[in-house]
Scaffold this active site. Structure first.
Site, mmCIF file in Angstrom:
data_model
loop_
_atom_site.group_PDB
_atom_site.id
_atom_site.type_symbol
_atom_site.label_atom_id
_atom_site.label_comp_id
_atom_site.label_asym_id
_atom_site.label_seq_id
_atom_site.Cartn_x
_atom_site.Cartn_y
_atom_site.Cartn_z
ATOM 1 N N LEU A 1 55.319 21.055 74.438
ATOM 2 C CA LEU A 1 55.637 22.316 73.760
ATOM 3 C C LEU A 1 54.526 22.695 72.775
ATOM 4 C CD1 LEU A 1 57.931 24.439 73.075
ATOM 5 C CD2 LEU A 1 58.707 22.828 71.341
ATOM 6 N N SER A 2 54.150 21.746 71.911
ATOM 7 C CA SER A 2 53.242 22.037 70.790
ATOM 8 C C SER A 2 51.815 22.288 71.248
ATOM 9 C CB SER A 2 53.221 20.862 69.809
ATOM 10 O OG SER A 2 54.509 20.555 69.379
ATOM 11 N N ARG B 1 63.836 -15.788 48.300
ATOM 12 C CA ARG B 1 62.641 -15.751 47.447
ATOM 13 C C ARG B 1 63.011 -16.164 46.022
ATOM 14 N NH1 ARG B 1 57.294 -16.381 46.701
ATOM 15 N NH2 ARG B 1 56.425 -14.871 45.211
ATOM 16 N N GLU C 1 59.313 15.696 66.390
ATOM 17 C CA GLU C 1 60.485 16.449 66.891
ATOM 18 C C GLU C 1 61.031 17.427 65.859
ATOM 19 O OE1 GLU C 1 60.877 16.263 69.970
ATOM 20 O OE2 GLU C 1 59.669 14.469 70.276
ATOM 21 N N SER D 1 61.043 17.882 58.514
ATOM 22 C CA SER D 1 62.242 17.944 57.656
ATOM 23 C C SER D 1 62.435 19.347 57.096
ATOM 24 C CB SER D 1 62.108 16.935 56.511
ATOM 25 O OG SER D 1 62.071 15.641 57.051
HETATM 26 C C1 LIG Z 1 54.633 11.338 66.590
HETATM 27 C C2 LIG Z 1 54.751 12.753 67.057
HETATM 28 C C3 LIG Z 1 55.309 13.021 68.286
HETATM 29 C C4 LIG Z 1 55.374 14.334 68.769
HETATM 30 N N1 LIG Z 1 55.870 14.565 70.031
HETATM 31 C C5 LIG Z 1 55.781 15.792 70.566
HETATM 32 C C6 LIG Z 1 56.124 16.023 71.944
HETATM 33 O O1 LIG Z 1 56.524 15.105 72.679
HETATM 34 N N2 LIG Z 1 55.972 17.267 72.454
HETATM 35 C C7 LIG Z 1 55.520 18.307 71.679
HETATM 36 O O2 LIG Z 1 55.425 19.403 72.203
HETATM 37 N N3 LIG Z 1 55.212 18.127 70.367
HETATM 38 C C8 LIG Z 1 55.312 16.894 69.801
HETATM 39 N N4 LIG Z 1 54.952 16.681 68.484
HETATM 40 C C9 LIG Z 1 54.533 17.804 67.672
HETATM 41 C C10 LIG Z 1 55.567 18.104 66.598
HETATM 42 O O3 LIG Z 1 56.685 18.724 67.178
HETATM 43 C C11 LIG Z 1 54.889 18.965 65.533
HETATM 44 O O4 LIG Z 1 53.918 18.139 64.915
HETATM 45 C C12 LIG Z 1 55.848 19.449 64.489
HETATM 46 O O5 LIG Z 1 56.705 20.411 65.043
HETATM 47 C C13 LIG Z 1 55.101 20.046 63.299
HETATM 48 O O6 LIG Z 1 54.085 20.907 63.712
HETATM 49 P P1 LIG Z 1 52.634 20.758 63.042
HETATM 50 O O7 LIG Z 1 52.240 19.339 63.098
HETATM 51 O O8 LIG Z 1 51.752 21.752 63.673
HETATM 52 O O9 LIG Z 1 52.848 21.125 61.502
HETATM 53 P P2 LIG Z 1 52.901 22.609 60.918
HETATM 54 O O10 LIG Z 1 53.841 23.447 61.688
HETATM 55 O O11 LIG Z 1 51.503 23.092 60.706
HETATM 56 O O12 LIG Z 1 53.559 22.321 59.480
HETATM 57 C C14 LIG Z 1 52.800 21.835 58.367
HETATM 58 C C15 LIG Z 1 53.734 21.777 57.161
HETATM 59 O O13 LIG Z 1 54.248 23.088 56.878
HETATM 60 C C16 LIG Z 1 55.664 23.054 56.903
HETATM 61 N N5 LIG Z 1 56.198 24.306 57.451
HETATM 62 C C17 LIG Z 1 55.762 24.987 58.556
HETATM 63 N N6 LIG Z 1 56.516 26.065 58.769
HETATM 64 C C18 LIG Z 1 57.469 26.061 57.802
HETATM 65 C C19 LIG Z 1 58.553 26.920 57.474
HETATM 66 N N7 LIG Z 1 58.847 28.010 58.201
HETATM 67 N N8 LIG Z 1 59.315 26.610 56.393
HETATM 68 C C20 LIG Z 1 59.038 25.510 55.645
HETATM 69 N N9 LIG Z 1 58.022 24.658 55.894
HETATM 70 C C21 LIG Z 1 57.261 24.938 56.957
HETATM 71 C C22 LIG Z 1 56.022 21.878 57.801
HETATM 72 O O14 LIG Z 1 57.329 21.408 57.545
HETATM 73 C C23 LIG Z 1 54.952 20.874 57.406
HETATM 74 O O15 LIG Z 1 55.307 20.231 56.233
HETATM 75 C C24 LIG Z 1 54.910 15.399 67.968
HETATM 76 C C25 LIG Z 1 54.381 15.129 66.692
HETATM 77 C C26 LIG Z 1 54.303 13.823 66.243
HETATM 78 C C27 LIG Z 1 53.720 13.546 64.877
#
Ligand SMILES: Cc1cc2nc3c(=O)[nH]c(=O)nc-3n(C[C@H](O)[C@H](O)[C@H](O)COP(=O)(O)OP(=O)(O)OC[C@H]3O[C@@H](n4cnc5c(N)ncnc54)[C@H](O)[C@@H]3O)c2cc1C
Length: 378
Positions: A124-125, A266, A362, A365
């Site tokens: 998805l991402s 401990r 997934e 928070s």
């Molecule tokens: C170990 C791991 C496994 C994963 N597995 C998959 C997978 O199998 N398939 C897949 O498609 N993706 C996968 N992902 C991707 C994952 O779904 C995304 O990393 C996640 O949704 C966050 O997106 P981002 O990393 O781009 O962070 P961003 O979206 O850039 O967010 C950065 C920060 O901004 C905050 N933020 C963003 N928008 C908002 C909002 N509207 N309100 C408040 N805060 C916000 C976020 O909470 C975060 O703190 C995986 C990620 C990890 C780390």
């Protein structure tokens, strides 16, 4: 604690724990260091009849409630929570196919997924589309009975071990659609799977970027229609959130067991540290919060089958709360262990690393809190 579990489910949890103790515990270090992966454990889970609990009987599964899969994830996570993340990606594919697949798609893949002979991944991402996944650029151009898939997916769990990927793309009308990509038989010159990403925790879950360079698919490789894609993505994410919450509760079971053991044995200042109220209160907080997280997680799993209208909210609540509990209390477990808590000779530092990742994978928070806030009507 078995408030939500029937006698059969208690017995199933015992079977999962016995399997994990025999087959996963000896591999835990190697799984974390990438010498073993989900692929090495999945057929064992399939043969033991544990993997397909959530697949309908007519497609070779046991047609058990979703709670059973959550119990498996919890039991595996007592030794390696990364396996629960891999299981979550696999379960997303089962969920999507079960709900939206054609009879042909279901008959072809669900029995294999249930037996662990086929591993699923959900893509998805993208680099510029994380929380805001609808901003994705991957395209599915459909014409003349074919689809041409072009784009780059990131962070795909099971990417390097999967046989079947469900890939979300945008069609010519910029609507989301989901495509089945049979990775074993896809044109290798049109699909590039990156190396396993090195990450803080949940390391056993192979996580890869996948590029599609004009991959040709038959038009009937679409899952459902673009009308249901948004709903289907949410349903798949709700399933994986509960399984990541189970990863968090499973790792907390382990943190509590290790911490209590350490507190009892401990000795400092002439007695064991478990006699100190400072340590007792950490263990009390850890135990109470972990039990609450587990109840929320079981409740969300129960909602999927019994109160589907509440499932999205419950999935967001358990994911948010269990991940936070695991992050806060795995840090306290490190504190109880003192210097050994930061040593990679002991399991505690791994729990701490794994716990942090459950707050991001997934759905972060913050996004879970947005979902909960919407549900409460603000
Ligand atoms: C170990 C791991 C496994 C994963 N597995 C998959 C997978 O199998 N398939 C897949 O498609 N993706 C996968 N992902 C991707 C994952 O779904 C995304 O990393 C996640 O949704 C966050 O997106 P981002 O990393 O781009 O962070 P961003 O979206 O850039 O967010 C950065 C920060 O901004 C905050 N933020 C963003 N928008 C908002 C909002 N509207 N309100 C408040 N805060 C916000 C976020 O909470 C975060 O703190 C995986 C990620 C990890 C780390």
């Amino acid at each position: 604690m078995n408030t939500f579990l029937s006698a059969e489910q208690d017995a199933f949890l015992a079977r999962c724990r016995a399997h994990a103790t025999e087959h996963i515990a000896p591999l835990a270090g190697d799984l974390d260091e990438g010498r073993h992966s989900f692929r090495d454990v999945v057929s064992g889970l399939g043969q033991a009849g544990l993997l397909g609990s959530f697949v309908a009987k007519e497609y070779g599964g046991q047609g058990a409630p979703f709670v059973n899969l959550v119990l498996l994830a919890e039991a595996l996570s007592e030794f390696d929570p990364g396996l629960a993340l891999s299981l979550a990606a696999h379960a997303q594919v089962i969920e999507l196919l079960s709900k939206h697949g054609t009879d042909t798609q279901k008959s072809r893949y669900l029995p294999l997924l249930a037996r662990g002979e086929c591993i699923g991944a959900f893509a998805l991402s993208e680099e510029t589309a994380g929380s805001d996944y609808a901003a994705m650029k991957t395209s599915a151009a459909v014409s003349g009975g074919k689809c041409i898939l072009t784009g780059e997916k990131t962070w795909v769990v099971n990417g390097s071990v999967a046989n079947l990927a469900l890939v979300v793309a945008k069609d010519d009308a910029a609507k989301l659609s989901i495509w089945l990509v049979d990775l074993d038989n896809a044109d290798k010159s049109k699909v590039e799977i990156g190396s396993n990403r090195k990450k803080l925790g949940l390391r056993s879950a192979a996580t890869n970027d996948i590029s599609f360079k004009g991959l040709e698919l038959a038009q009937d490789a679409v899952l459902g229609s673009s009308e249901v894609a948004e709903t289907a993505i949410r349903e798949a994410m709700d399933v994986s959130k509960v399984l990541v919450a189970a990863a968090a509760t499973g790792l907390m079971n382990s943190a509590i067991t290790h911490s209590v053991d350490r507190a009892r044995t401990r000795e400092q200042f002439g007695g064991n540290i478990g006699k100190l109220q400072a340590i007792q209160w950490k263990l009390a907080d850890m135990s109470a919060d972990s039990s609450a997280a587990k109840l929320l997680t079981y409740r969300a799993a129960w909602s999927k089958d019994e109160a589907p209208e509440e499932f999205s909210k419950d999935a967001a609540m358990c994911k948010f709360y269990a991940a936070k509990t695991a992050r806060v209390h795995s840090a306290e477990a490190v504190q109880i262990f003192g210097s050994l808590g930061v040593s990679d000779d002991e399991p505690i530092e791994k729990l701490y690393r794994d716990a942090k990742v459950t707050e991001i994978a997934e759905g972060t928070s913050e996004i879970q809190k947005n979902i909960i806030a919407k549900e409460v009507g603000v």
